[in-house]
Design a protein around this motif. Structure first.
Motif, PDB file in Angstrom:
ATOM      1  N   SER A  37       0.834  -1.196   0.000  1.00 19.88           N
ATOM      2  CA  SER A  37       0.000   0.000   0.000  1.00 19.88           C
ATOM      3  C   SER A  37       0.872   1.251   0.000  1.00 19.88           C
ATOM      4  O   SER A  37       1.758   1.380   0.840  1.00 19.88           O
ATOM      5  CB  SER A  37      -0.903  -0.005   1.233  1.00 19.88           C
ATOM      6  N   LEU A  38       0.605   2.156  -0.943  1.00 20.09           N
ATOM      7  CA  LEU A  38       1.275   3.447  -0.992  1.00 20.09           C
ATOM      8  C   LEU A  38       0.202   4.513  -1.099  1.00 20.09           C
ATOM      9  O   LEU A  38      -0.548   4.540  -2.073  1.00 20.09           O
ATOM     10  CB  LEU A  38       2.238   3.540  -2.177  1.00 20.09           C
ATOM     11  N   THR A  39       0.114   5.358  -0.076  1.00 21.21           N
ATOM     12  CA  THR A  39      -0.869   6.436  -0.051  1.00 21.21           C
ATOM     13  C   THR A  39      -0.130   7.750   0.122  1.00 21.21           C
ATOM     14  O   THR A  39       0.672   7.907   1.041  1.00 21.21           O
ATOM     15  CB  THR A  39      -1.863   6.247   1.112  1.00 21.21           C
ATOM     16  N   THR A  53       9.369  -1.482  -9.528  1.00 21.69           N
ATOM     17  CA  THR A  53       8.157  -2.054  -8.943  1.00 21.69           C
ATOM     18  C   THR A  53       7.324  -2.792  -9.984  1.00 21.69           C
ATOM     19  O   THR A  53       6.964  -2.231 -11.012  1.00 21.69           O
ATOM     20  CB  THR A  53       7.324  -0.961  -8.260  1.00 21.69           C
ATOM     21  N   ILE A  56       1.778  -3.636  -7.234  1.00 16.45           N
ATOM     22  CA  ILE A  56       1.272  -2.717  -6.212  1.00 16.45           C
ATOM     23  C   ILE A  56      -0.159  -3.138  -5.908  1.00 16.45           C
ATOM     24  O   ILE A  56      -0.985  -3.220  -6.809  1.00 16.45           O
ATOM     25  CB  ILE A  56       1.271  -1.245  -6.679  1.00 16.45           C
ATOM     26  N   SER A  58      -2.214  -1.427  -3.669  1.00 19.72           N
ATOM     27  CA  SER A  58      -3.021  -0.216  -3.583  1.00 19.72           C
ATOM     28  C   SER A  58      -2.134   1.011  -3.726  1.00 19.72           C
ATOM     29  O   SER A  58      -1.175   1.177  -2.980  1.00 19.72           O
ATOM     30  CB  SER A  58      -3.745  -0.176  -2.236  1.00 19.72           C
ATOM     31  N   LEU A  59      -2.473   1.875  -4.704  1.00 16.03           N
ATOM     32  CA  LEU A  59      -1.773   3.133  -4.895  1.00 16.03           C
ATOM     33  C   LEU A  59      -2.813   4.237  -4.888  1.00 16.03           C
ATOM     34  O   LEU A  59      -3.740   4.227  -5.697  1.00 16.03           O
ATOM     35  CB  LEU A  59      -1.003   3.143  -6.221  1.00 16.03           C
ATOM     36  N   LEU A  72       6.847   4.234 -13.311  1.00 17.32           N
ATOM     37  CA  LEU A  72       6.408   2.867 -13.011  1.00 17.32           C
ATOM     38  C   LEU A  72       6.532   2.001 -14.274  1.00 17.32           C
ATOM     39  O   LEU A  72       5.578   1.366 -14.699  1.00 17.32           O
ATOM     40  CB  LEU A  72       4.955   2.861 -12.521  1.00 17.32           C
ATOM     41  N   MET A  78      -1.739  -4.478 -10.526  1.00 11.66           N
ATOM     42  CA  MET A  78      -2.172  -3.507  -9.525  1.00 11.66           C
ATOM     43  C   MET A  78      -3.615  -3.831  -9.171  1.00 11.66           C
ATOM     44  O   MET A  78      -4.442  -4.031 -10.049  1.00 11.66           O
ATOM     45  CB  MET A  78      -2.055  -2.082 -10.071  1.00 11.66           C
ATOM     46  N   PHE A  81      -5.960   1.579  -8.128  1.00  7.70           N
ATOM     47  CA  PHE A  81      -5.300   2.860  -8.351  1.00  7.70           C
ATOM     48  C   PHE A  81      -6.352   3.944  -8.205  1.00  7.70           C
ATOM     49  O   PHE A  81      -7.374   3.929  -8.892  1.00  7.70           O
ATOM     50  CB  PHE A  81      -4.675   2.943  -9.744  1.00  7.70           C
TER      51      PHE A  81
END
Length: 178
Positions: A37-39, A53, A56, A58-59, A72, A78, A81
């Motif tokens: 997860s990247l927020t 990468t 992912i 969750s972006l 990216l 993913m 997104f």
């Protein structure tokens, strides 16, 4: 806070990353292959380098986030997104992404969205109310299981939308490109 650089040169996997209310010149995590997860919210990031990468889950880029560049090039999978009320200078290209569960770009400043290998979305695609979106390309897209909405993107021309969606999963789907 203000950070000139955040780097994770040895990490191959990141779990939950939250960048909120920050200014970062460079976020360099090129060796990371998987991100859970990247927020990013209410932040300014000069360059976000996630060039290694591949996955992912969750972006999320939300709440007035401004990103100078987003790399990216190897992302293949993913889950989710979400980009809302944010800016990516120079557009967003996900050249190797083939599948996604949900894709949302709303109320954002992004001049182009390129998804050349995206074949299917198991949930919904929402690309709405992006005043500067000129180009959306998804030439390999064959199926969207949920709803599909590409609406209220006033700078986008109908001829600039690529893709031949064969299967739509929802009666709520709409293609109202202005």
């Amino acid at each position: 806070g203000n950070y000139s650089s955040i780097a994770c040169p040895q990490a191959s996997r990141l779990s939950a990353v939250l960048i909120n209310d920050a200014t970062v010149t460079t976020l360099a995590c090129a060796a990371v292959s998987t991100i859970t997860s990247l927020t990013v919210g209410t932040s300014r990031i000069g360059a976000l380098n996630l060039s290694g990468t591949q996955v992912i889950n969750s972006l999320a880029l939300q709440a007035n986030t401004v990103i100078g560049g987003l790399s990216l090039p190897k992302l293949q999978q993913m889950e989710s997104f979400v980009m809302q009320w944010s800016t990516i200078d120079g557009g967003l290209s996900l050249p190797l992404l083939t599948t996604c569960r949900s894709l949302t770009v709303r109320h954002s400043a992004v001049p182009s969205l390129s998804l050349p290998l995206l074949t299917s979305v198991s949930g919904s695609v929402v690309i709405t109310e992006n005043p500067g979106l000129v180009s959306l390309t998804a030439p390999a897209l064959q199926a969207v299981s949920g709803s599909l909405a590409v609406c209220n993107n006033p700078a986008m021309m109908a001829t600039q939308v690529s893709g031949n969606v064969i299967a739509l999963g929802s009666a709520r789907s709409q293609m109202c490109v202005e």
